[in-house]
Scaffold this motif. Structure first.
Motif, PDB file in Angstrom:
ATOM      1  N   GLN A  16       0.841  -1.192   0.000  1.00 33.50           N
ATOM      2  CA  GLN A  16       0.000   0.000   0.000  1.00 33.50           C
ATOM      3  C   GLN A  16       0.878   1.244   0.000  1.00 33.50           C
ATOM      4  N   GLY A  17       0.472   2.242  -0.746  1.00 33.09           N
ATOM      5  CA  GLY A  17       1.277   3.446  -0.863  1.00 33.09           C
ATOM      6  C   GLY A  17       1.315   4.271   0.403  1.00 33.09           C
ATOM      7  N   VAL A  18       2.249   5.192   0.440  1.00 34.77           N
ATOM      8  CA  VAL A  18       2.455   6.084   1.575  1.00 34.77           C
ATOM      9  C   VAL A  18       1.965   7.479   1.207  1.00 34.77           C
ATOM     10  N   LEU A  19       1.423   8.205   2.188  1.00 37.71           N
ATOM     11  CA  LEU A  19       1.090   9.614   2.003  1.00 37.71           C
ATOM     12  C   LEU A  19       2.226  10.436   2.595  1.00 37.71           C
ATOM     13  N   TYR A  20       2.991  11.103   1.730  1.00 31.41           N
ATOM     14  CA  TYR A  20       4.083  11.961   2.185  1.00 31.41           C
ATOM     15  C   TYR A  20       3.572  13.387   2.393  1.00 31.41           C
ATOM     16  N   LEU A  21       3.846  13.954   3.550  1.00 28.75           N
ATOM     17  CA  LEU A  21       3.484  15.336   3.834  1.00 28.75           C
ATOM     18  C   LEU A  21       4.690  16.206   3.496  1.00 28.75           C
ATOM     19  N   ILE A  22       4.570  16.971   2.413  1.00 22.89           N
ATOM     20  CA  ILE A  22       5.713  17.689   1.849  1.00 22.89           C
ATOM     21  C   ILE A  22       5.623  19.179   2.175  1.00 22.89           C
ATOM     22  N   PRO A  23       6.527  19.694   2.990  1.00 23.59           N
ATOM     23  CA  PRO A  23       6.509  21.125   3.314  1.00 23.59           C
ATOM     24  C   PRO A  23       6.982  21.961   2.122  1.00 23.59           C
ATOM     25  N   ASN A  24       6.582  23.202   2.128  1.00 22.25           N
ATOM     26  CA  ASN A  24       6.966  24.143   1.084  1.00 22.25           C
ATOM     27  C   ASN A  24       7.731  25.298   1.715  1.00 22.25           C
ATOM     28  N   ARG A  25       8.373  26.068   0.888  1.00 20.76           N
ATOM     29  CA  ARG A  25       9.041  27.280   1.367  1.00 20.76           C
ATOM     30  C   ARG A  25       8.016  28.281   1.880  1.00 20.76           C
ATOM     31  N   LEU A  26       8.477  29.250   2.688  1.00 21.56           N
ATOM     32  CA  LEU A  26       7.604  30.309   3.185  1.00 21.56           C
ATOM     33  C   LEU A  26       7.652  31.539   2.283  1.00 21.56           C
ATOM     34  N   GLY A  27       8.474  31.478   1.263  1.00 20.55           N
ATOM     35  CA  GLY A  27       8.621  32.587   0.314  1.00 20.55           C
ATOM     36  C   GLY A  27       9.522  32.122  -0.808  1.00 20.55           C
ATOM     37  N   GLU A  28      10.107  33.058  -1.534  1.00 15.24           N
ATOM     38  CA  GLU A  28      10.922  32.699  -2.698  1.00 15.24           C
ATOM     39  C   GLU A  28      12.382  32.463  -2.326  1.00 15.24           C
ATOM     40  N   ASP A  29      12.606  31.646  -1.311  1.00 15.82           N
ATOM     41  CA  ASP A  29      13.969  31.254  -0.973  1.00 15.82           C
ATOM     42  C   ASP A  29      14.493  30.262  -2.015  1.00 15.82           C
ATOM     43  N   VAL A  30      15.808  30.091  -2.052  1.00 16.60           N
ATOM     44  CA  VAL A  30      16.376  28.985  -2.808  1.00 16.60           C
ATOM     45  C   VAL A  30      15.909  27.717  -2.100  1.00 16.60           C
ATOM     46  N   PRO A  31      15.175  26.827  -2.776  1.00 15.26           N
ATOM     47  CA  PRO A  31      14.502  25.720  -2.087  1.00 15.26           C
ATOM     48  C   PRO A  31      15.368  24.914  -1.143  1.00 15.26           C
ATOM     49  N   LYS A  98       0.614   3.047  -4.761  1.00 12.77           N
ATOM     50  CA  LYS A  98       1.423   4.169  -5.234  1.00 12.77           C
ATOM     51  C   LYS A  98       1.512   5.266  -4.167  1.00 12.77           C
ATOM     52  N   PRO A  99       2.677   5.898  -4.035  1.00  8.71           N
ATOM     53  CA  PRO A  99       2.805   6.981  -3.051  1.00  8.71           C
ATOM     54  C   PRO A  99       2.142   8.265  -3.542  1.00  8.71           C
ATOM     55  N   ILE A 100       1.687   9.057  -2.598  1.00  9.57           N
ATOM     56  CA  ILE A 100       1.086  10.361  -2.895  1.00  9.57           C
ATOM     57  C   ILE A 100       1.824  11.414  -2.080  1.00  9.57           C
ATOM     58  N   GLY A 101       2.022  12.596  -2.682  1.00 12.96           N
ATOM     59  CA  GLY A 101       2.593  13.716  -1.961  1.00 12.96           C
ATOM     60  C   GLY A 101       1.521  14.748  -1.660  1.00 12.96           C
ATOM     61  N   ILE A 127      -3.721   4.182   5.811  1.00 10.62           N
ATOM     62  CA  ILE A 127      -2.605   4.543   4.943  1.00 10.62           C
ATOM     63  C   ILE A 127      -1.491   5.147   5.801  1.00 10.62           C
ATOM     64  N   LYS A 128      -0.283   4.689   5.597  1.00 12.64           N
ATOM     65  CA  LYS A 128       0.843   5.221   6.360  1.00 12.64           C
ATOM     66  C   LYS A 128       1.093   6.682   6.006  1.00 12.64           C
ATOM     67  N   VAL A 129       1.224   7.520   7.024  1.00  6.90           N
ATOM     68  CA  VAL A 129       1.477   8.955   6.849  1.00  6.90           C
ATOM     69  C   VAL A 129       2.915   9.249   7.261  1.00  6.90           C
ATOM     70  N   VAL A 130       3.681   9.875   6.346  1.00  8.87           N
ATOM     71  CA  VAL A 130       5.088  10.181   6.615  1.00  8.87           C
ATOM     72  C   VAL A 130       5.318  11.687   6.492  1.00  8.87           C
ATOM     73  N   PRO A 131       5.497  12.399   7.620  1.00  6.77           N
ATOM     74  CA  PRO A 131       5.777  13.836   7.556  1.00  6.77           C
ATOM     75  C   PRO A 131       7.244  14.093   7.240  1.00  6.77           C
ATOM     76  N   LEU A 132       7.511  14.984   6.320  1.00  3.59           N
ATOM     77  CA  LEU A 132       8.884  15.359   5.987  1.00  3.59           C
ATOM     78  C   LEU A 132       9.242  16.676   6.667  1.00  3.59           C
ATOM     79  N   VAL A 133      10.504  16.848   6.923  1.00  9.83           N
ATOM     80  CA  VAL A 133      10.979  18.026   7.649  1.00  9.83           C
ATOM     81  C   VAL A 133      10.929  19.270   6.762  1.00  9.83           C
ATOM     82  N   GLY A 134      10.481  20.394   7.326  1.00 12.53           N
ATOM     83  CA  GLY A 134      10.451  21.650   6.583  1.00 12.53           C
ATOM     84  C   GLY A 134      10.051  22.797   7.477  1.00 12.53           C
ATOM     85  N   PRO A 135      10.054  24.025   6.968  1.00  5.68           N
ATOM     86  CA  PRO A 135       9.798  25.192   7.799  1.00  5.68           C
ATOM     87  C   PRO A 135       8.326  25.348   8.172  1.00  5.68           C
ATOM     88  N   SER A 136       8.080  25.628   9.444  1.00  5.24           N
ATOM     89  CA  SER A 136       6.760  25.987   9.942  1.00  5.24           C
ATOM     90  C   SER A 136       6.861  27.387  10.530  1.00  5.24           C
TER      91      SER A 136
END
Length: 249
Positions: A16-31, A98-101, A127-136
């Motif tokens: 069974q696929g994984v649900l990846y929690l993908i953080p985003n930038r808080l602005g137009e930083d270099v990713p 299949k995994p989902i982001g 469904i397995k939930v996998v949080p990825l590290v990113g800015p909050s």
């Protein structure tokens, strides 16, 4: 779990696929100056996404993984225009192995973010939930506020109505004093200056107020002062993403 040892490899199609929690930038930083390399690895492997808005999501994916085929992407949106009856079907790829982001417009999915409903459904479907590290922005503001990091509360948006907002601010201030609890909240960016003005005119002069704006950007400003001191400061917050934190000691 140590982020460096976190398993971010998408699952085999036979499971069974994984649900990846993908953080985003808080602005137009270099990713990759604010996001770990693990996010790039996941983006390069995942073709199914649930996002707030499609165009900025595609730009984000292309920015981090320019070689990835945009045609290969299946993207569903979850925002105020989404028909709630459609949302459960968005997780179908996971049930097929299949995994989902799940990708936020800014910051972390599920935190002050409509993606929380997707995560809830994922748990219900086992469904397995996998949080990825990113800015909050909420946590970064709290970290840098000098207020009580052992006991704090995020309150989202406060009422727009003038009298309701005044009552809410007074209640948060009283709760802060009684519980020794920092109170965090946000405002629609074009109303930030009005919020600061309300804080100055409604709260006790000794209440501390942290203003954290444009976090992680070159224009970042973070300052904690008493209400009495803020009255003599000049700052423009109009249309700048801002976190407000108050604490009455």
């Amino acid at each position: 779990m140590n982020p460096e040892t976190q398993n971010t490899e998408p699952t085999s199609p036979t499971s069974q696929g994984v649900l990846y929690l993908i953080p985003n930038r808080l602005g137009e930083d270099v990713p990759l100056e604010v996001l770990p390399i693990s996010i790039k690895k996941v983006l390069e492997e995942v073709d199914h996404y649930i996002v707030e808005n499609e165009k900025p999501a595609r730009r984000f994916i292309k920015k981090i993984s320019p070689s990835k085929s945009q045609r290969s992407l299946t993207i569903n949106t979850v925002n105020k225009y989404t028909d709630a009856s459609e949302i459960p079907s968005y997780l179908a790829p996971c049930l097929e192995g299949k995994p989902i982001g799940l990708l936020s417009d800014a910051g972390c999915p599920g935190v002050a973010d409509p993606g929380a409903e997707i995560v809830k459904l994922a748990h219900e479907k086992n469904i397995k939930v996998v949080p990825l590290v990113g800015p909050s922005s909420i946590l970064l503001a709290m970290m840098s506020s000098g207020m009580n990091g052992q006991n704090f509360c995020f309150n989202g948006y406060l009422p727009i109505d003038k009298s309701e907002r005044k009552s809410t601010l007074k209640l948060l201030e009283r709760t802060s004093l009684e519980k020794n609890q920092a109170q965090i909240f946000i405002e629609t960016p074009y109303r930030n200056d009005k919020m600061l003005n309300d804080l100055i005119n409604i709260l006790h002069p000794n209440t501390r107020v942290c203003i954290a704006t444009d976090i992680t950007l070159t224009s970042e400003f973070i300052k904690t002062l008493s209400v009495a001191t803020w009255k003599h400061q000049t700052i423009t917050l109009h249309k700048r993403p801002t976190i407000f934190i108050i604490q009455r000691d």
